[in-house]
Design a protein around this motif. Structure first.
Motif: not given
Length: 336
Positions: A99-126
Motif C-alpha cells: 500500500x505504501x508503494x502504491x501510494x508513493x507511485x501515485x504521489x510521484x505522478x501527481x507532484x511531477x505530472x509525469x509518470x511515477x514508478x516504484x520498485x517494491x522492496x525485494x523480499x527474501x526468497x525464503x
C-alpha cells in the motif's frame, strides 16, 4: 571543456527550452543570458556548442535545442535552484508495504505530472513450507509457501517419474532441513549434500529449487508499480511523435527494462538522473528518469523515480524524488 561564457549560454538555452519548449535563437538567448554579447558572437558560440554535440538545430527552425549530451552537462554542472517554493507533500502512512508503494507511485505522478514508478522492496526468497503433487508422468506441481503466507505454484518436469509417497518423502526432507533458509542457500547446500540423498530425490529437489528461484524472480518483476502513464499523452514533446509515445508505453508494460534501470539506481545513494539517448539504460531518446533509492531501517531495499520528457524541470523533479524517497523510507521503517 568549454569556457565560462559558453557554459552560461548553454545554461540559459537549456533553461529557456525547458520553460517553453521552443528552439532558442541567438536574439532570445542574448536576452535570457543577460550577457552583453552581439548576436554574431552568440551565433559563433552556439556553433561551437553544436560542434561539440551539446545542442542541435531542428530542421524546421533556426534556433537550437539541447541534445542528451547537453542536458547531461547542464544537470551535472549547471543545475541551480530557480527560487520555486516546493511545498512538502503529506506524510505517507505506515501501512502494509504494498500500500505504501502504491501510494508513493501515485504521489510521484501527481507532484511531477509525469509518470511515477516504484520498485517494491525485494523480499527474501525464503520458503516456510513446500509440497509436491503428482500431475502426470514426470510432471509435478510444486507448492511453495513463503513466511508471510504467500503461496507460489510451479509445474516442474523431471527425467524420471516419482510416486506420491516419494514426493512426500522429498517434501518432508526439505521442510525438516531447509525451511526458513533462502532459496540460494538451499541451492548451494543441495549441491554439497546431493551425494547423501537418493539420486531420484536429489533430482526432484534440484528441480524444485530451480522452480522456486524462477517464482521469486517473476514476483520481483511484478513488484514494479507505475502510476500516471497517461500524463505523457499531454506532453507536447510526444504529441508529434506517436512512435516515441508507443515505445514509452511498451516500456511500462514490459517492465523488464525498468527493472534493470531501477536495479542500477539502487547501487548508489542519492538522486540519479538518466537521460534518454546517452546510453542504453533509458532506451527511449525523449525520456529521462530521475530516481533515488529508499531504505528500511538504514538498508537500501528499493528504488523509486519519475519518468518524463528530457525537457523536464530537473531541479523540481530532484526535489520530488528525494522527498518521496525519504517519506517511503520513514513509512516502511515505522511499526504498523
Amino acid at each position: 571543456m568549454i569556457d565560462d561564457r559558453a557554459k552560461m549560454l548553454l545554461k540559459a538555452l537549456v533553461e529557456r527550452y525547458i520553460a517553453d519548449g521552443h528552439p532558442v535563437g541567438s536574439r532570445t538567448l542574448s536576452q535570457a543570458s543577460g550577457l552583453e554579447l552581439s548576436p554574431a558572437t552568440i551565433r559563433n558560440v552556439m556553433s561551437d556548442l553544436e560542434a561539440l554535440g551539446l545542442i542541435a538545430s531542428p530542421h524546421t527552425s533556426a534556433g537550437r535545442i539541447p541534445t542528451a549530451r547537453g542536458y547531461r552537462l547542464f544537470v551535472d554542472t549547471m543545475l541551480t535552484a530557480n527560487g520555486e517554493q516546493f511545498a512538502p507533500p503529506p506524510q505517507l502512512a505506515p501501512e502494509q508495504p504494498r500500500r505504501v508503494i502504491a501510494n508513493a507511485a501515485s504521489l510521484l505522478s501527481s507532484l511531477s505530472q509525469f509518470v511515477g514508478v516504484v520498485k517494491a522492496p525485494r523480499r527474501a526468497s525464503v520458503f516456510r513450507h513446500i509440497e509436491f503433487l503428482r500431475l502426470s508422468e514426470r510432471r509435478f506441481l510444486v507448492i511453495i509457501v513463503a513466511p508471510d503466507g504467500d503461496v507460489q505454484n510451479r509445474v516442474i518436469f523431471t527425467d524420471t517419474d516419482h510416486t506420491q509417497s516419494q514426493l512426500a518423502e522429498a517434501a518432508n526432507f526439505l521442510n525438516a532441513n531447509y525451511a526458513g533458509m533462502a532459496i540460494e542457500q538451499v541451492r548451494e547446500r543441495i549441491k554439497v549434500e546431493v551425494e547423501q540423498l537418493r539420486g531420484e530425490i536429489a533430482g526432484l529437489m534440484q528441480a524444485a529449487v530451480h522452480a522456486s528461484s524462477e517464482a521469486m524472480a517473476q514476483e520481483d518483476a511484478e513488484d514494479v508499480v507505475i502510476s500516471g502513464e497517461r500524463n505523457l499523452l499531454s506532453v507536447s514533446d510526444f504529441s508529434s511523435d506517436m512512435g516515441q509515445l508507443r515505445r514509452a508505453f511498451d516500456l511500462f508494460e514490459q517492465k523488464t527494462q525498468l527493472m534493470r534501470l531501477l536495479d542500477v539506481s539502487s547501487q548508489a545513494a542519492g538522486v540519479r538522473i538518466y537521460i534518454g539517448g546517452e546510453s542504453q539504460i533509458v532506451p527511449i531518446e525523449e525520456l529521462s528518469v530521475v530516481s533515488a533509492p529508499y531504505e528500511v531501517d538504514g538498508q537500501i531495499v528499493g528504488t523509486l523515480g519519475v519518468i518524463g520528457p528530457t525537457r523536464m524541470p530537473y531541479h523540481r523533479m530532484i526535489q520530488i524524488v528525494d522527498i518521496t524517497a525519504k517519506l517511503v523510507s520513514n513509512a516502511l521503517s515505522q511499526p504498523r
